[in-house]
Design a protein around this motif. Sequence first.
Motif, PDB file in Angstrom:
ATOM      1  N   UNK A 235      39.409  40.084  70.120  1.00 45.60           N
ATOM      2  CA  UNK A 235      40.813  39.752  70.377  1.00 45.60           C
ATOM      3  C   UNK A 235      41.336  40.392  71.665  1.00 45.60           C
ATOM      4  N   UNK A 236      40.464  41.070  72.417  1.00 44.80           N
ATOM      5  CA  UNK A 236      40.896  41.678  73.666  1.00 44.80           C
ATOM      6  C   UNK A 236      41.769  42.899  73.482  1.00 44.80           C
ATOM      7  N   UNK A 237      41.526  43.654  72.403  1.00 45.98           N
ATOM      8  CA  UNK A 237      42.349  44.810  72.064  1.00 45.98           C
ATOM      9  C   UNK A 237      41.658  46.108  72.477  1.00 45.98           C
ATOM     10  N   UNK A 238      42.379  46.986  73.129  1.00 43.34           N
ATOM     11  CA  UNK A 238      41.919  48.348  73.385  1.00 43.34           C
ATOM     12  C   UNK A 238      41.981  49.141  72.086  1.00 43.34           C
ATOM     13  N   UNK A 239      40.979  49.995  71.828  1.00 46.58           N
ATOM     14  CA  UNK A 239      40.991  50.840  70.636  1.00 46.58           C
ATOM     15  C   UNK A 239      40.906  52.302  71.056  1.00 46.58           C
TER      16      UNK A 239
ATOM     17  N   UNK B  58      37.809  52.362  73.606  1.00 43.04           N
ATOM     18  CA  UNK B  58      36.959  51.183  73.783  1.00 43.04           C
ATOM     19  C   UNK B  58      37.745  50.138  74.551  1.00 43.04           C
ATOM     20  N   UNK B  59      37.208  49.735  75.714  1.00 48.53           N
ATOM     21  CA  UNK B  59      37.845  48.743  76.570  1.00 48.53           C
ATOM     22  C   UNK B  59      37.052  47.440  76.473  1.00 48.53           C
TER      23      UNK B  59
ATOM     24  N   UNK C 228      35.074  44.067  57.063  1.00 52.90           N
ATOM     25  CA  UNK C 228      35.263  43.406  58.363  1.00 52.90           C
ATOM     26  C   UNK C 228      36.270  42.260  58.319  1.00 52.90           C
ATOM     27  N   UNK C 229      36.247  41.477  57.253  1.00 51.95           N
ATOM     28  CA  UNK C 229      37.187  40.371  57.160  1.00 51.95           C
ATOM     29  C   UNK C 229      38.633  40.828  57.105  1.00 51.95           C
ATOM     30  N   UNK C 230      38.871  41.986  56.479  1.00 51.22           N
ATOM     31  CA  UNK C 230      40.232  42.517  56.426  1.00 51.22           C
ATOM     32  C   UNK C 230      40.681  43.016  57.792  1.00 51.22           C
ATOM     33  N   UNK C 231      39.741  43.530  58.583  1.00 48.43           N
ATOM     34  CA  UNK C 231      40.078  43.949  59.939  1.00 48.43           C
ATOM     35  C   UNK C 231      40.497  42.737  60.772  1.00 48.43           C
ATOM     36  N   UNK C 232      39.713  41.668  60.684  1.00 52.92           N
ATOM     37  CA  UNK C 232      40.045  40.439  61.414  1.00 52.92           C
ATOM     38  C   UNK C 232      41.423  39.920  60.986  1.00 52.92           C
TER      39      UNK C 232
ATOM     40  N   UNK D  60      33.360  51.828  65.009  1.00 55.78           N
ATOM     41  CA  UNK D  60      32.467  50.983  64.219  1.00 55.78           C
ATOM     42  C   UNK D  60      33.209  50.117  63.222  1.00 55.78           C
ATOM     43  N   UNK D  61      34.323  50.611  62.705  1.00 55.69           N
ATOM     44  CA  UNK D  61      35.076  49.870  61.695  1.00 55.69           C
ATOM     45  C   UNK D  61      35.873  48.718  62.295  1.00 55.69           C
ATOM     46  N   UNK D  62      36.468  48.939  63.463  1.00 52.58           N
ATOM     47  CA  UNK D  62      37.394  47.934  64.007  1.00 52.58           C
ATOM     48  C   UNK D  62      37.019  47.426  65.393  1.00 52.58           C
ATOM     49  N   UNK D  63      36.040  48.058  66.047  1.00 55.71           N
ATOM     50  CA  UNK D  63      35.767  47.767  67.454  1.00 55.71           C
ATOM     51  C   UNK D  63      35.346  46.345  67.740  1.00 55.71           C
ATOM     52  N   UNK D  64      34.453  45.790  66.924  1.00 49.00           N
ATOM     53  CA  UNK D  64      33.947  44.443  67.201  1.00 49.00           C
ATOM     54  C   UNK D  64      35.067  43.408  67.095  1.00 49.00           C
ATOM     55  N   UNK D  65      35.849  43.480  66.021  1.00 47.68           N
ATOM     56  CA  UNK D  65      36.947  42.531  65.847  1.00 47.68           C
ATOM     57  C   UNK D  65      38.008  42.716  66.925  1.00 47.68           C
ATOM     58  N   UNK D  66      38.255  43.983  67.306  1.00 44.26           N
ATOM     59  CA  UNK D  66      39.241  44.251  68.346  1.00 44.26           C
ATOM     60  C   UNK D  66      38.782  43.685  69.687  1.00 44.26           C
TER      61      UNK D  66
END
Length: 225
Positions: free
Chosen positions: A78-82, A42-43, A211-215, A69-75
């Motif tokens: 923050x501009x993070x590649x997953x 995911x870019x 989701x809050x823990x991912x953030x 789905x677990x981390x993509x939105x928060x990533x």
Amino acid sequence: MPGSRHADGRLDSRPTASPAGPPWPAGMHELDLGGGAEVLLAVPNGEPRPRPLLVFFHGAGGEPRQSIGAVGAAAAERGVLVLAPRSGAATWDLVAGRLGRDVAVLDAALAEVGRHAAVSRCAVGGFSDGASYALSLGPANGDLFDAVLAFSPGFAHPPAAIGRPRIRITHGTDDRVLPVDRCGRRLAAAFDGSGHEVTYEEFDGGHVVRPGDVVASLGWWLDAG
């Protein structure tokens, strides 16, 4: 075929801030690695630039889209590649008994990412069996990963100790799948005792990624220093 270093849990690929090939545009990319390997990248939106890369492992029986789905939105915020690989069997090779195939696939995926995406730093994470896998591969590749984000892990068996990546573990106090007292708490104490910088947090809940823990975990990783 997996090489001897893959059987030892070691990764050779090192994505850099200067990829050799044309950059991938924003969106979801399925990497063409052959051999039945399934890996998604995911870019985030925005102009190509060096970005942090998070490798994320799904739980037993899962698949890459669950990781995204677990981390993509928060990533993405923050501009993070997953990078989300799929285990070759129902779970990851180490959990099933022996390192090799899944490490080789990840190494090939990292090499492909390095050809088309600028990477500034790397972390590894996962949920459940994926968190156990991250806590095993991360410390064995501390010269690549500077942090491990583990959500509800069960165990850790690092095949080597290379560097000292920081470790963040979150675990639900009502987890009926991997009970907190013999999993999260024990692992946090063990890594702390082996010299890692460990952040450990419990929450009222079960075997889930909140989701809050991912953030919070991404902030802990990215904002350090």
